[in-house]
Design an enzyme around this catalytic site. Structure first.
Site, PDB file in Angstrom:
ATOM      1  N   ARG A  20      33.391  36.496  23.564  1.00  0.00           N
ATOM      2  CA  ARG A  20      34.377  37.148  22.937  1.00  0.00           C
ATOM      3  C   ARG A  20      35.710  36.532  22.525  1.00  0.00           C
ATOM      4  O   ARG A  20      36.251  37.544  21.950  1.00  0.00           O
ATOM      5  CB  ARG A  20      34.531  38.448  23.540  1.00  0.00           C
ATOM      6  CG  ARG A  20      32.873  39.333  23.616  1.00  0.00           C
ATOM      7  CD  ARG A  20      33.278  40.800  24.065  1.00  0.00           C
ATOM      8  NE  ARG A  20      31.965  41.402  24.198  1.00  0.00           N
ATOM      9  CZ  ARG A  20      31.820  42.561  24.562  1.00  0.00           C
ATOM     10  NH1 ARG A  20      32.853  43.338  25.041  1.00  0.00           N
ATOM     11  NH2 ARG A  20      30.598  43.262  24.585  1.00  0.00           N
ATOM     12  N   CYS A  82      43.691  26.529  39.597  1.00  0.00           N
ATOM     13  CA  CYS A  82      43.675  27.857  39.607  1.00  0.00           C
ATOM     14  C   CYS A  82      44.996  28.466  39.869  1.00  0.00           C
ATOM     15  O   CYS A  82      45.475  29.552  39.610  1.00  0.00           O
ATOM     16  CB  CYS A  82      42.771  28.638  40.609  1.00  0.00           C
ATOM     17  SG  CYS A  82      41.077  28.262  40.056  1.00  0.00           S
ATOM     18  N   GLY A 140      26.481  21.947  55.625  1.00  0.00           N
ATOM     19  CA  GLY A 140      25.483  21.245  54.968  1.00  0.00           C
ATOM     20  C   GLY A 140      25.565  21.455  53.542  1.00  0.00           C
ATOM     21  O   GLY A 140      26.794  21.503  52.827  1.00  0.00           O
ATOM     22  N   CYS A 212      32.130  37.690  43.039  1.00  0.00           N
ATOM     23  CA  CYS A 212      32.652  36.555  42.522  1.00  0.00           C
ATOM     24  C   CYS A 212      33.386  36.672  41.301  1.00  0.00           C
ATOM     25  O   CYS A 212      32.808  37.642  40.315  1.00  0.00           O
ATOM     26  CB  CYS A 212      31.496  35.435  42.150  1.00  0.00           C
ATOM     27  SG  CYS A 212      30.593  35.099  43.641  1.00  0.00           S
ATOM     28  N   CYS A 213      34.540  35.984  40.894  1.00  0.00           N
ATOM     29  CA  CYS A 213      35.288  36.297  39.681  1.00  0.00           C
ATOM     30  C   CYS A 213      34.413  35.825  38.618  1.00  0.00           C
ATOM     31  O   CYS A 213      33.874  34.777  38.747  1.00  0.00           O
ATOM     32  CB  CYS A 213      36.798  35.895  39.798  1.00  0.00           C
ATOM     33  SG  CYS A 213      36.738  33.901  40.049  1.00  0.00           S
TER      34      CYS A 213
END
Length: 394
Positions: A20, A82, A140, A212-213
């Site tokens: 959008r 960020c 891992g 989670c963003c």
């Protein structure tokens, strides 16, 4: 540094999903115009501009600001992952405090694509190579998105050390949505329950999708001015930057095998400690904070890094409701990155806008009572941490 830097205007546009979004230059122009209008300053008065974005070609900042007009001023493009928006703010604040410019614009925007973050360049060394090496040695490899591996691994390490239950992480998402319900700029405003958060698809460690963003598009801006210029021109001088610090990674990021350090805990703590020392403000004085909640795990870890609660007590902090209205400190009244969204280059300046509104008493249904100081925390892996203290000017 002899001048005091005041935040005389802020502005942002509603954040959206990538499907959008408007183009980055349109978003950037709108946010810049909003901040200038809030300040009551014409763009011709701005003497420098710092423009932050992560994904885009060079000089995107010029493309956005040229829509306001070509005034010939220096426009510096900034990329610090960020923490990009706060890095632009950091440079703008320095320019004003040093006397290099009386009025500076900090602008951040991001036009993101759908899906998890991925590396853009495969033909050269990655700035995350050392981070990957540590993460792979500790936990891992996995097919999960790399950022989720880092922060989910940090959440798992914290939970193992302190016995933190998965519900604690989920409650942070619930709180985030509750705050965002009062924010017209936020992407996700519908409430969720702990059960819904835990039932959403598993991502990594304690993280589920609702922890989670989301990839988000948006823009935000701030006008920074000297007190002298503001008074001379009848501008609002009620909010100033009391202290600010930027730090980068310390040896402990890579040498201790600690996933919480790998995602920025130590550099965030170092920046916060510098801000508290420079301002004379203690964590106990903070009643509202916008902190970097890209994942619920990082919000939990950041409570302690910023000194809001003692080490190892974050679970009790959440359970007691000390992270929301009626508790000790309202964290992310905007809804944070989890619900407001995280357009990387804009995030730091959106945090700035929220805290300026809080200090002015203009936050509407999100307003925290009795706010005289406000704290901002913004990190970027790779890495940089910016912590900013805003205060009401006397």
């Amino acid at each position: 540094m002899t001048q005091r830097a005041h935040v005389v205007g802020v502005g942002m546009i509603p954040f959206t999903t990538p499907s959008r979004t408007e183009p980055y230059d349109v978003m950037g122009e709108k946010a810049a115009r909003a901040a200038l209008a809030d300040a009551g300053v014409d763009h011709s008065a701005v003497r420098q501009a710092y423009v932050g974005y992560v994904y885009g070609d060079s000089t995107c900042g010029q493309a956005a600001l040229y829509r306001l007009g070509q005034s010939g001023i220096p426009i510096i493009n900034v990329n610090n992952n960020c923490s990009t928006g706060s890095s632009a703010l950091y440079l703008a604040r320095q320019a004003v405090e040093s006397g290099a410019a009386e009025v500076v614009l900090a602008l951040g925007f991001e036009q993101m694509r759908r899906g998890a973050l991925v590396a853009q360049w495969q033909d050269r060394p990655s700035p995350f190579a050392r981070f990957d090496e540590v993460a792979h040695q500790v936990q891992g490899t996995s097919d999960a998105p790399f950022a989720a591996q880092y922060f989910g691994g940090a959440g798992a390490a914290y939970a193992e050390k302190y016995g933190t239950g998965p519900e604690t992480f989920a409650r942070i998402s619930v709180k985030s949505r509750a705050h965002a319900a009062n924010n017209p700029y936020a992407v996700f405003r519908d409430p969720v329950t702990v059960e819904e958060v835990l039932a959403s698809p598993h991502v990594y460690g304690p993280l589920t999708r609702l922890q989670c963003c989301p990839p988000t598009c948006g823009a935000a801006a701030a006008v920074i001015a000297s007190a002298e210029f503001a008074r001379r021109n009848g501008l609002d001088t009620s909010v100033r930057i009391g202290a600010q610090a930027m730090t980068t990674d310390l040896p402990s990021t890579f040498t201790g095998g600690d996933m919480t350090a790998l995602v920025g805990r130590d550099m965030a703590k170092a920046a916060a400690d510098q801000v508290y020392a420079a301002s004379g403000v203690s964590p106990e004085d903070i009643r509202v904070v916008e902190l970097h909640d890209c994942f619920t795990a990082n919000e939990l870890i950041s409570y302690e890094a910023l000194g809001l609660t003692p080490e190892g007590t974050a679970e009790k902090f959440v359970a007691d409701g000390d992270n929301t209205y009626g508790g000790r400190v309202v964290t992310n009244p905007s809804g944070g990155l989890l619900s407001k969204g995280h357009p990387l280059g804009a995030t730091g300046l959106a945090q700035c806008a929220e805290l300026v509104w809080q200090l002015r008493g203009q936050a509407g249904g999100r307003q925290v009572d009795g706010v005289n100081v406000a704290l901002q925390h913004n990190i970027g892996l790779g890495g940089a941490a910016v912590v900013t203290l805003y205060e009401k000017a006397v």
